[in-house]
Write an enzyme that holds these catalytic residues in place. Structure first.
Site, PDB file in Angstrom:
ATOM      1  N   GLY A  44      -7.010  -5.538  13.700  1.00  0.00           N
ATOM      2  CA  GLY A  44      -5.960  -5.361  14.701  1.00  0.00           C
ATOM      3  C   GLY A  44      -4.577  -5.084  14.167  1.00  0.00           C
ATOM      4  O   GLY A  44      -3.590  -5.272  14.881  1.00  0.00           O
ATOM      5  N   HIS A  96      -2.030   7.302  -5.035  1.00  0.00           N
ATOM      6  CA  HIS A  96      -2.276   6.118  -4.202  1.00  0.00           C
ATOM      7  C   HIS A  96      -2.144   4.879  -5.072  1.00  0.00           C
ATOM      8  O   HIS A  96      -2.545   4.888  -6.236  1.00  0.00           O
ATOM      9  CB  HIS A  96      -3.682   6.195  -3.605  1.00  0.00           C
ATOM     10  CG  HIS A  96      -4.231   4.865  -3.173  1.00  0.00           C
ATOM     11  ND1 HIS A  96      -5.174   4.171  -3.904  1.00  0.00           N
ATOM     12  CD2 HIS A  96      -3.959   4.097  -2.090  1.00  0.00           C
ATOM     13  CE1 HIS A  96      -5.466   3.042  -3.285  1.00  0.00           C
ATOM     14  NE2 HIS A  96      -4.737   2.967  -2.192  1.00  0.00           N
ATOM     15  N   HIS A 143     -20.651  12.478   0.604  1.00  0.00           N
ATOM     16  CA  HIS A 143     -21.084  13.654   1.365  1.00  0.00           C
ATOM     17  C   HIS A 143     -20.568  14.961   0.763  1.00  0.00           C
ATOM     18  O   HIS A 143     -21.056  16.044   1.093  1.00  0.00           O
ATOM     19  CB  HIS A 143     -20.682  13.534   2.838  1.00  0.00           C
ATOM     20  CG  HIS A 143     -19.203  13.542   3.081  1.00  0.00           C
ATOM     21  ND1 HIS A 143     -18.447  12.389   3.080  1.00  0.00           N
ATOM     22  CD2 HIS A 143     -18.335  14.545   3.354  1.00  0.00           C
ATOM     23  CE1 HIS A 143     -17.186  12.684   3.340  1.00  0.00           C
ATOM     24  NE2 HIS A 143     -17.090  13.999   3.509  1.00  0.00           N
ATOM     25  N   HIS A 180      -3.696   7.625 -17.178  1.00  0.00           N
ATOM     26  CA  HIS A 180      -4.653   6.588 -17.563  1.00  0.00           C
ATOM     27  C   HIS A 180      -4.138   5.752 -18.726  1.00  0.00           C
ATOM     28  O   HIS A 180      -4.325   4.525 -18.747  1.00  0.00           O
ATOM     29  CB  HIS A 180      -5.990   7.229 -17.921  1.00  0.00           C
ATOM     30  CG  HIS A 180      -6.841   7.544 -16.726  1.00  0.00           C
ATOM     31  ND1 HIS A 180      -7.709   6.644 -16.178  1.00  0.00           N
ATOM     32  CD2 HIS A 180      -6.923   8.662 -15.964  1.00  0.00           C
ATOM     33  CE1 HIS A 180      -8.316   7.184 -15.140  1.00  0.00           C
ATOM     34  NE2 HIS A 180      -7.856   8.417 -14.983  1.00  0.00           N
ATOM     35  N   ASN A 234      -2.200   0.368  -4.465  1.00  0.00           N
ATOM     36  CA  ASN A 234      -2.052  -0.833  -3.649  1.00  0.00           C
ATOM     37  C   ASN A 234      -2.414  -2.055  -4.477  1.00  0.00           C
ATOM     38  O   ASN A 234      -3.215  -1.973  -5.422  1.00  0.00           O
ATOM     39  CB  ASN A 234      -2.890  -0.768  -2.371  1.00  0.00           C
ATOM     40  CG  ASN A 234      -4.365  -1.031  -2.627  1.00  0.00           C
ATOM     41  OD1 ASN A 234      -4.822  -2.165  -2.620  1.00  0.00           O
ATOM     42  ND2 ASN A 234      -5.125   0.035  -2.867  1.00  0.00           N
ATOM     43  N   THR A 235      -1.802  -3.167  -4.148  1.00  0.00           N
ATOM     44  CA  THR A 235      -2.203  -4.468  -4.685  1.00  0.00           C
ATOM     45  C   THR A 235      -2.118  -5.463  -3.543  1.00  0.00           C
ATOM     46  O   THR A 235      -1.296  -5.312  -2.632  1.00  0.00           O
ATOM     47  CB  THR A 235      -1.321  -4.937  -5.862  1.00  0.00           C
ATOM     48  OG1 THR A 235       0.057  -4.966  -5.457  1.00  0.00           O
ATOM     49  CG2 THR A 235      -1.479  -4.008  -7.067  1.00  0.00           C
ATOM     50  N   ARG A 236      -2.957  -6.483  -3.602  1.00  0.00           N
ATOM     51  CA  ARG A 236      -3.039  -7.405  -2.473  1.00  0.00           C
ATOM     52  C   ARG A 236      -3.599  -8.755  -2.926  1.00  0.00           C
ATOM     53  O   ARG A 236      -4.262  -8.856  -3.963  1.00  0.00           O
ATOM     54  CB  ARG A 236      -3.938  -6.830  -1.367  1.00  0.00           C
ATOM     55  CG  ARG A 236      -5.358  -6.552  -1.846  1.00  0.00           C
ATOM     56  CD  ARG A 236      -6.167  -5.727  -0.848  1.00  0.00           C
ATOM     57  NE  ARG A 236      -7.467  -5.372  -1.404  1.00  0.00           N
ATOM     58  CZ  ARG A 236      -7.683  -4.305  -2.162  1.00  0.00           C
ATOM     59  NH1 ARG A 236      -6.681  -3.492  -2.453  1.00  0.00           N
ATOM     60  NH2 ARG A 236      -8.888  -4.058  -2.627  1.00  0.00           N
ATOM     61  N   SER A 264       0.853  -1.185   0.000  1.00  0.00           N
ATOM     62  CA  SER A 264       0.000   0.000   0.000  1.00  0.00           C
ATOM     63  C   SER A 264       0.887   1.232   0.000  1.00  0.00           C
ATOM     64  O   SER A 264       1.834   1.335   0.797  1.00  0.00           O
ATOM     65  CB  SER A 264      -0.910   0.003   1.232  1.00  0.00           C
ATOM     66  OG  SER A 264      -1.730   1.155   1.244  1.00  0.00           O
TER      67      SER A 264
END
Length: 297
Positions: A280, A133, A197, A167, A135-137, A119
């Site tokens: 956690g 930003h 919002h 892009h 991330n890969t997971r 991340s």
């Protein structure tokens, strides 16, 4: 009994660590190369490393990772690049969060999980250089596995050509894996990185995907690797093009207000933030994405 996925887990975790090493080295090279222009008279930024730890509810070790943060550099005001590999048993809240969007066979009977990823969030000194930003997971349970991630650009001062270049680079890395992937995951990013919002997007988009599983692990892992490989060429062209641009106090004010939007999104809506805190993981690592300074009107 040996988990048949053990070797795949190790392969994925090693790749995320390799990608981290490549990105951190590239960012430090950018810092070293800023020998004239804005902030070139201050020390080049370097990453500070700290091991992170996840502790299970019963107090046992449940994996961890490496948190890499650079602060106050010549080009990067704050950038974090984290990798982790965590495991254990999903608590009720995290289990409900996952099953609300995806059917996972047998999870109630066997709520074990394993997850690894990288991340990254970069907040820049120069308001003309966009925040970014990536991330890969990989996520595994006894009932299934999948990949997720993406990359998105967050300029406070937008340049249409820069957005198009970002892009186009992502598309070039997605297309070899299927012409349908880039438009599908671009649309998902446009939807996902929207701030309800505020009734506006967080940035200018990119790609976002989750629950990616074709049934062929090697194929899906290769796609996720290419999403990671796309990041440096997609982002560094923005840095090189804009980092020498002079900025004004008004530009900085625009940047700080935009960072407020970024913080609101990450604290209220971001899946990774919610999952990390619910399971956690080290809160400093989870909240690494927050900017060093922000402003609200």
């Amino acid at each position: 009994m040996t988990d048949p996925f053990d070797s795949r887990k190790a392969t994925a975790a090693a790749w995320f660590k390799t990608l981290r090493d490549q990105i951190c080295a590239a960012f430090e090279r950018v810092e070293d190369s800023q020998t004239n222009g804005p902030l070139s008279d201050q020390p080049a930024g370097k990453f500070a490393l700290r091991e992170t730890q996840r502790t299970a509810p019963d107090g046992s070790d449940a994996g961890g990772g490496l948190m890499s943060v650079m602060r106050g550099g010549r080009v990067f005001e704050k950038v974090g690049v984290n990798v982790s590999a965590v495991y254990g048993t999903l608590e009720d809240r995290a289990r409900k969060s996952l099953t609300a969007r995806k059917e996972i066979p047998g999870l109630d009977a066997d709520p074990r999980f394993w997850a690894s990823g990288i991340s990254l969030v970069a907040h820049m000194q120069n308001p003309h250089v966009p925040a970014v930003h990536m991330n890969t997971r990989m996520f595994w349970t006894p009932g299934g596995w999948w990949f997720g991630g993406g990359s998105d650009l967050n300029p406070c001062i937008e340049y249409a050509a820069d957005t198009a270049n970002f892009h186009n680079t992502l598309k070039a890395h997605c297309d070899p894996h299927g012409a349908e992937l880039y438009p599908k995951y671009k649309a998902w990013a446009d939807e996902y990185f929207f701030i309800p919002h505020r009734k506006r997007a967080r940035g200018v988009g990119g790609i976002f995907y989750d629950d990616h599983c074709t049934g062929d692990w090697e194929v899906d892992f290769a796609f996720t690797q290419d999403v990671g490989r796309a990041f440096l060429p997609a982002f560094l062209q923005q840095v090189e093009k804009r980092r020498m641009t002079p900025w004004t106090d008004e530009d900085k004010e625009i940047q700080l207000i935009h960072r407020g939007l970024y913080a609101e999104y990450n604290l209220v809506y971001d899946r990774g933030t919610k999952f990390g805190l619910e399971t956690g993981h080290d809160p400093d690592a989870v909240l690494m994405s927050l900017p060093p300074f922000a402003r609200w009107v």
